[in-house]
Each structure stands twice: as structure tokens, then as C-alpha cells.
Motif scaffolding. Structure first.
Motif, PDB file in Angstrom:
ATOM      1  N   GLN B  92       0.869  -1.185   0.000  1.00  0.00           N
ATOM      2  CA  GLN B  92       0.000   0.000   0.000  1.00  0.00           C
ATOM      3  C   GLN B  92       0.899   1.226   0.000  1.00  0.00           C
ATOM      4  O   GLN B  92       1.377   1.650   1.047  1.00  0.00           O
ATOM      5  CB  GLN B  92      -0.902   0.003   1.232  1.00  0.00           C
ATOM      6  CG  GLN B  92      -1.880  -1.158   1.267  1.00  0.00           C
ATOM      7  CD  GLN B  92      -2.612  -1.261   2.593  1.00  0.00           C
ATOM      8  OE1 GLN B  92      -2.381  -0.498   3.518  1.00  0.00           O
ATOM      9  NE2 GLN B  92      -3.506  -2.223   2.693  1.00  0.00           N
ATOM     10  N   LEU B  93       1.110   1.799  -1.174  1.00  0.00           N
ATOM     11  CA  LEU B  93       2.014   2.951  -1.272  1.00  0.00           C
ATOM     12  C   LEU B  93       1.440   4.124  -0.481  1.00  0.00           C
ATOM     13  O   LEU B  93       0.236   4.257  -0.327  1.00  0.00           O
ATOM     14  CB  LEU B  93       2.236   3.324  -2.734  1.00  0.00           C
ATOM     15  CG  LEU B  93       3.145   2.376  -3.524  1.00  0.00           C
ATOM     16  CD1 LEU B  93       3.822   3.126  -4.665  1.00  0.00           C
ATOM     17  CD2 LEU B  93       4.199   1.697  -2.672  1.00  0.00           C
ATOM     18  N   PRO B  94       2.324   4.983   0.035  1.00  0.00           N
ATOM     19  CA  PRO B  94       1.843   6.076   0.888  1.00  0.00           C
ATOM     20  C   PRO B  94       0.945   7.054   0.132  1.00  0.00           C
ATOM     21  O   PRO B  94       1.151   7.333  -1.042  1.00  0.00           O
ATOM     22  CB  PRO B  94       3.125   6.761   1.357  1.00  0.00           C
ATOM     23  CG  PRO B  94       4.198   6.299   0.421  1.00  0.00           C
ATOM     24  CD  PRO B  94       3.787   4.957  -0.076  1.00  0.00           C
ATOM     25  N   PRO B  99       7.577  11.752   3.970  1.00  0.00           N
ATOM     26  CA  PRO B  99       8.066  10.551   4.631  1.00  0.00           C
ATOM     27  C   PRO B  99       7.894  10.667   6.143  1.00  0.00           C
ATOM     28  O   PRO B  99       7.673  11.764   6.650  1.00  0.00           O
ATOM     29  CB  PRO B  99       9.552  10.550   4.270  1.00  0.00           C
ATOM     30  CG  PRO B  99       9.897  11.998   4.138  1.00  0.00           C
ATOM     31  CD  PRO B  99       8.657  12.668   3.590  1.00  0.00           C
ATOM     32  N   PHE B 100       7.977   9.531   6.880  1.00  0.00           N
ATOM     33  CA  PHE B 100       7.901   9.679   8.345  1.00  0.00           C
ATOM     34  C   PHE B 100       9.221  10.188   8.893  1.00  0.00           C
ATOM     35  O   PHE B 100       9.269  10.804   9.947  1.00  0.00           O
ATOM     36  CB  PHE B 100       7.460   8.380   9.043  1.00  0.00           C
ATOM     37  CG  PHE B 100       8.536   7.340   9.153  1.00  0.00           C
ATOM     38  CD1 PHE B 100       8.642   6.328   8.220  1.00  0.00           C
ATOM     39  CD2 PHE B 100       9.453   7.377  10.196  1.00  0.00           C
ATOM     40  CE1 PHE B 100       9.639   5.369   8.323  1.00  0.00           C
ATOM     41  CE2 PHE B 100      10.463   6.419  10.304  1.00  0.00           C
ATOM     42  CZ  PHE B 100      10.555   5.414   9.360  1.00  0.00           C
ATOM     43  N   THR B 101      10.312   9.969   8.148  1.00  0.00           N
ATOM     44  CA  THR B 101      11.570  10.644   8.495  1.00  0.00           C
ATOM     45  C   THR B 101      12.451  10.734   7.257  1.00  0.00           C
ATOM     46  O   THR B 101      12.197  10.084   6.247  1.00  0.00           O
ATOM     47  CB  THR B 101      12.332   9.949   9.650  1.00  0.00           C
ATOM     48  OG1 THR B 101      13.278  10.884  10.208  1.00  0.00           O
ATOM     49  CG2 THR B 101      13.091   8.719   9.172  1.00  0.00           C
ATOM     50  N   TYR B 126       9.578   5.578   4.313  1.00  0.00           N
ATOM     51  CA  TYR B 126       8.139   5.374   4.443  1.00  0.00           C
ATOM     52  C   TYR B 126       7.854   4.037   5.123  1.00  0.00           C
ATOM     53  O   TYR B 126       8.603   3.080   4.958  1.00  0.00           O
ATOM     54  CB  TYR B 126       7.484   5.367   3.047  1.00  0.00           C
ATOM     55  CG  TYR B 126       7.730   6.631   2.266  1.00  0.00           C
ATOM     56  CD1 TYR B 126       6.866   7.713   2.368  1.00  0.00           C
ATOM     57  CD2 TYR B 126       8.848   6.762   1.440  1.00  0.00           C
ATOM     58  CE1 TYR B 126       7.102   8.889   1.659  1.00  0.00           C
ATOM     59  CE2 TYR B 126       9.100   7.936   0.739  1.00  0.00           C
ATOM     60  CZ  TYR B 126       8.220   8.997   0.849  1.00  0.00           C
ATOM     61  OH  TYR B 126       8.460  10.152   0.164  1.00  0.00           O
ATOM     62  N   ILE B 127       6.755   3.991   5.863  1.00  0.00           N
ATOM     63  CA  ILE B 127       6.227   2.720   6.348  1.00  0.00           C
ATOM     64  C   ILE B 127       5.281   2.206   5.269  1.00  0.00           C
ATOM     65  O   ILE B 127       4.391   2.943   4.838  1.00  0.00           O
ATOM     66  CB  ILE B 127       5.473   2.896   7.675  1.00  0.00           C
ATOM     67  CG1 ILE B 127       6.423   3.447   8.749  1.00  0.00           C
ATOM     68  CG2 ILE B 127       4.857   1.580   8.129  1.00  0.00           C
ATOM     69  CD1 ILE B 127       5.739   3.734  10.080  1.00  0.00           C
ATOM     70  N   PRO B 129       2.673  -0.834   4.387  1.00  0.00           N
ATOM     71  CA  PRO B 129       1.970  -2.084   4.680  1.00  0.00           C
ATOM     72  C   PRO B 129       1.932  -2.972   3.437  1.00  0.00           C
ATOM     73  O   PRO B 129       1.703  -2.471   2.324  1.00  0.00           O
ATOM     74  CB  PRO B 129       0.547  -1.616   5.042  1.00  0.00           C
ATOM     75  CG  PRO B 129       0.667  -0.148   5.316  1.00  0.00           C
ATOM     76  CD  PRO B 129       1.797   0.336   4.472  1.00  0.00           C
ATOM     77  N   PHE B 174       6.678   6.587  15.304  1.00  0.00           N
ATOM     78  CA  PHE B 174       5.708   7.286  14.465  1.00  0.00           C
ATOM     79  C   PHE B 174       4.367   6.553  14.445  1.00  0.00           C
ATOM     80  O   PHE B 174       3.293   7.164  14.432  1.00  0.00           O
ATOM     81  CB  PHE B 174       6.265   7.423  13.046  1.00  0.00           C
ATOM     82  CG  PHE B 174       5.306   8.024  12.059  1.00  0.00           C
ATOM     83  CD1 PHE B 174       4.976   9.367  12.118  1.00  0.00           C
ATOM     84  CD2 PHE B 174       4.727   7.251  11.070  1.00  0.00           C
ATOM     85  CE1 PHE B 174       4.091   9.931  11.211  1.00  0.00           C
ATOM     86  CE2 PHE B 174       3.836   7.800  10.152  1.00  0.00           C
ATOM     87  CZ  PHE B 174       3.518   9.140  10.226  1.00  0.00           C
ATOM     88  N   ALA B 175       4.443   5.216  14.449  1.00  0.00           N
ATOM     89  CA  ALA B 175       3.223   4.412  14.403  1.00  0.00           C
ATOM     90  C   ALA B 175       2.539   4.344  15.764  1.00  0.00           C
ATOM     91  O   ALA B 175       1.476   3.732  15.899  1.00  0.00           O
ATOM     92  CB  ALA B 175       3.531   3.006  13.901  1.00  0.00           C
TER      93      ALA B 175
END
Lengths: 180, 180, 180, 180
Positions: B92-94, B99-101, B126-127, B129, B174-175
Motif C-alpha cells: 500500500q504505497l503512501p 516521509p515519516f523521516t 516510508y512505512i 503495509p 511514528f506508528a
């Protein structure tokens, strides 16, 4: 005759090599939207630079520039802010390396909103409050502070280059300022 | 004698030119922390790749790779995920390019937590899923799914390379997952 | 005669008590902008609900609702999405508790863009991709999927209530979609 | 005899009503991690308050407090910072309403890392740089500035209450500071 030990990787590119690299690799950029805040942190004014582009026409732009080899993002941001706004701008550099957006500039129209004829640049974009006196240096002719309303007006939006009018809209949306 | 029309800017660098560029310019990277989520969006498991580094020792790593000339961040992210996790990972692309960092890798220890002997790389992390079946390809020997607790354990943290153990801690923070 | 042990704090408020509380305390809300994404994560369509407001006029709105006592944000988000989009919407709940914006609704015009006659609500707003079939339930008359261009058109923007047209603009800006 | 028109909804709750509401509704909170930055924006020091909890034991805590009816998040943040750090702290309020995390405090252990015996609170948490002189007021006994290393040490982490040690770790992770 040179007596210096030649430095094979000076971390600096000649103009020619930089031109070559710009046609083969994405460049890392930082970009700053200078703002003046009220005491509660609301954006009062946005600082826009007026510059002549290659054709000699005047365009609105933001603080923007390349990250050099072995330079941190924060150091690059500070260097470009000092170059464009002067040494007395007193910018508040971001607490986090996370930008409010990432702008992808391509040499030709693309899926993104941003274009740069010279190169493919990936710009990390930050909102940077400044509290001091700004005096544009280098090739910028003028720095203008505008209210969000004025920046969003069709007249001013038409003066931006490369999609940066959109970038300012995104900055204002992130700051919670109405963009319509 | 070559009969090919020479392409002056192929957008692709020869191995030698890439080696040169890596010593003069920061490289744009994307990095992905693959995760499996429960139905409420909590991180259940993190996917870690096991790879041999240049010395032949095994190190834990993340999905990671260069953004090519004229390639979008999203396309680069998808390409590297497919390369490392296979075509059936269903990532699942953001939704956002933010980005988260941003991890800054330097060839030598620096103000940042991240090192890469080969280059100065600026990685947007990125995170991501994944909901499908993952089968590591290319040079990764193994993909292991671990709980946050296991990933944060000193044993696993010691197996990461270049500061990526810290990167995973930042992803979990972050999550909203406890990192202590 | 009741034989039940009275529960002094049921965690549920009577309609009357809720009315009282709404005039004395800010309410915690979650709000979701339902989207359909293309495989690279770009927003293709936004899902808007059509509802009758108190005057009987039709207004566009988003998935929105209160967080209950002892309910997590994620559980509240899932509950309201299921209520408004049906049980087969298959939403991808956010990885992080960090919303893309916080919308402050006040009973009267304020420094924020958002109003709600009934209450002061602080809404955590998320973009939520849905991959399944959506069928609006409860009091929503209709769910319409629109392209970003259509959602941003003056006609549709005029149909939103309480400032939610602005909220959708902020969602699109966060997703990197041009809003002009 | 009172001649004032009675105000049925003063927006202020009596102690008793607030006690009742705390057992039925989630409360909106703001929380601030006070920091001192170096000129490049790196976190040098974190400001921790030392307070006596209900049992009389000393606990480390952050700037924290309720958002009042009709109060904006920014106004609540400024009010609580002035209350806890004094009027000369000169805080830099956040540019964006987006917090670095949302902490959900529950009266009993839950899926989140955060507990508060008194209530269910949803706290928007911000990192707030302060540039002036801080002098704790009210019930805080002491304000201590610590380096990130010291704050992350097991001894200090054990002194936090309600999961706030974890919250500081998340703040440092967001700021790009190594937390291991």
C-alpha cells in the motif's frame, strides 16, 4: 607547477560536471517558505523573492538551493536562507527533518505539479519562521512580505515559476490557513 | 566501431560514472519499512531483509534503493519493493509524499545516526503495509517477519547496518508503538 | 422496581446530558476523507456523502463522528466508517495516530475555518483509502465518488458544510495533489 | 438578589461537574515537550517538570493541560506553557496544528502506552522550543533541563508518570535524535 596534493573528490563539481550530472541524476534540494508568525503561531506574512529568470522576465520564488556533498539538510537550509535573506534574518530552523512536503521537479511536465527546465530535483520543503531583518542578497532583486490572502490571489499566483504557487498553497494548508 | 547513435544523457550512469558521482553528490534514496497491520491499523509485524554485506557478514536491512533520473519517488518505491519483496507483495504505497523521516547517510560518522561507506545518501523513509505474499529476490537471502518487541530487542538491533535499527525505532515511534 | 445495580458512569451520556456537555466542553471527533487510490498511491477519487442538514437542505460532508468514553481513535474511526460506508468498504486505517490536520469547529465564526452550530469539536482528520464496496447507511442519502478536479470546482465547494470544503483541499494538498 | 442574567452555559464546569464529565467523555488535552535548540535546530536539551503526584511521590512530567470550551488549541498551549514555565519562556508555538503524536490516556491499561487514573484524555502533543527564561509556577517544584542522553537513561525514564517517558522518546525520534 602545483604543489598541492590533488584532491580527486573535492565534493564540489565543476560547472561542466554539474551540468552533466544534472542530466543524469536527481539533485537533492532544500526549499524554505519564509514566514512571519503572530505570537500564537499563525502565519501573518509570507516572504517571496522576486528574481529574473533566464528570459529576463520577473518571477516570484522561494528560498531554494542544492544540498552539497557531505552537507546536512539543516546546514544547506541555513546556508541558502542566509544567502537569500541575509545574515540577520534569524530563521527558526525546523525541529524535525520531516518536510511539510516533498516537491519533485522534472524537466518536462509530469505527474507532479513542479517543473525545472535545468534538472530533475527532489526538494524537501520546510516552512521557516524568521524573526530578524531580511535583506535579499545575490541575484534576488526584492523580498516582499505578503499576507496569505495576497499570496493566494490569482495575480500573485500567476507570477510564480515552476509550480511554486502550488507549493505555497500546500504550505498554507499545512499551517491550517484557509486556501480558498 | 559502434553503430549506435550515442545517447548523450541516457539518464542511466555507467558503473564508473556512478562511482564518481557518489563521491561528489548526495544521492536521492527511498527506503521502506515493510509492515503487516491488524484491522485497526496497529503494526503487528515488521519485515526485515537479511543480506550479506561487503565483508560477507550477515546484516539486517530494509527495502532501500536509488531514485533514478526522471523517476518519481512513488515509482522508485514500488520498483524497489517489487525487487526486494517480489511482485505479489501488494504494497500500500503512501498517500502523501511526506516521509515519516528523512535519513541522511554519510560516508563517515556525523551529526546524524546513519552511515553508508559508499556514499552520501538522502533517504526518504516510508512505512509500507504489505498484504500479499512476499518472496525476497535478488541478493536478499531471507525475509523475516518479526513483532515490534523482537525488532527492538538488543540482539536484533545489533544485526542492523548503517543505523537502520534506529530507523525502525523511529518508524515504530511514528506508528505509536512503544519503543522501550 | 429495578433490580439492576445502578451504573453511575455508564460511559454513555443521555441525550440531555450530551446536550449539556456540548455546551461546556470541547468534544473529541474523528473525521475521515475516503479516497480511492491508483496503484502508485495517487488519489483518483474522493468519496463525499450527501446529507440533509437541520434545515432540510442538502450538504456534502465527510465521514465524521464522536470518540466515545474509553474508545480508541482507531476504533472510533472504524466504527464511523462502517456506519457511513457500510461493512464492506475495507478501509485502510492509518498507520500512525498523527492526523493530516486537526480541525477545530466552533459554534461561531472564529480564527479557524470550521464551524459547527451544535458544539465545539476538535476533530482529528485522516485520509482513509477504501478498497471495497461502499453503501451509505443511516442518514446519508448518497455517496458520490469524484475526481480531485470536481471536488475542487466552485460548484461542489459551495455544497460543503462547516468548512469541510477547505478540509478536503487540505487533504489533497497533503496528498501532493494540485489544488488550484 | 442577583441582577445578572444567569448564564446557563458558562463554558466553565464546576469541580463536581468536571468530575462527572471525566467519567463519561474523553477530554481534549494539549501537551508540550519544551526544548532548547542549537542554531541548526538540533535538540540540545529537554525541559522536564518535577511534580508531586497524588501519593506524594515525585514524578517527572511535561507541560500538559485541558483545552477549555471555545478555546483554540494554540491558546490552550500558550496558556499551559505560561502557567508551567512562566511568562518569560518565549515559546515558539507550532506553525501547524498537526501534533507530532496523539497520546490517548486511559484510566486503565489499554492498547496504548498511556494511562491517567482520573480520565480518558486525548492529548495533542507538540515539541515547543523556548528561548527565554523559564521559572516553574503553580504546583511544579522544579524544572530541569536535560540532554537527550540523560532523558533516555533508565533512571530518568523510571521517574516518568503515565507513559510520558515513552512520549519523550517519540518526540526525540520525530526530531531525528537517536533514541538508543
Amino acid at each position: 607547477m602545483s604543489v598541492r596534493t590533488p584532491d580527486p573528490y573535492p565534493g564540489w563539481l565543476s560547472e561542466e560536471d554539474l551540468y552533466e550530472a544534472r542530466n543524469r541524476l536527481p539533485m537533492v534540494y532544500v526549499e524554505a517558505v519564509p514566514v512571519r508568525l503572530d505570537p500564537l503561531g499563525y502565519v501573518n506574512e509570507i516572504g517571496l523573492l522576486l528574481q529574473a529568470d533566464e528570459d529576463g522576465s520577473m518571477v516570484r520564488t522561494l528560498v531554494s538551493g542544492r544540498v552539497l556533498y557531505r552537507e546536512t539538510i539543516r546546514a544547506a537550509l541555513l546556508r541558502h536562507i542566509e544567502k537569500d535573506l541575509g545574515a540577520l534574518a534569524f530563521p527558526q530552523l525546523p525541529i524535525s527533518p520531516v518536510p511539510f512536503t516533498v516537491a519533485e521537479y522534472f524537466p518536462a511536465p509530469s505527474q507532479t505539479s513542479f517543473t525545472d527546465e535545468r534538472q530533475h530535483a527532489v526538494a524537501l520543503v520546510y516552512i521557516v519562521p524568521v524573526t530578524g531583518e531580511c535583506s535579499p542578497r545575490q541575484d534576488a532583486l526584492e523580498l516582499t512580505w505578503m499576507t496569505p490572502e495576497d499570496v493566494l490571489s490569482p495575480g500573485v499566483q500567476a507570477e510564480f515559476d515552476g509550480g511554486r504557487g502550488e507549493l505555497v498553497r500546500q504550505a498554507l494548508a499545512f499551517a491550517g490557513i484557509a486556501t480558498s
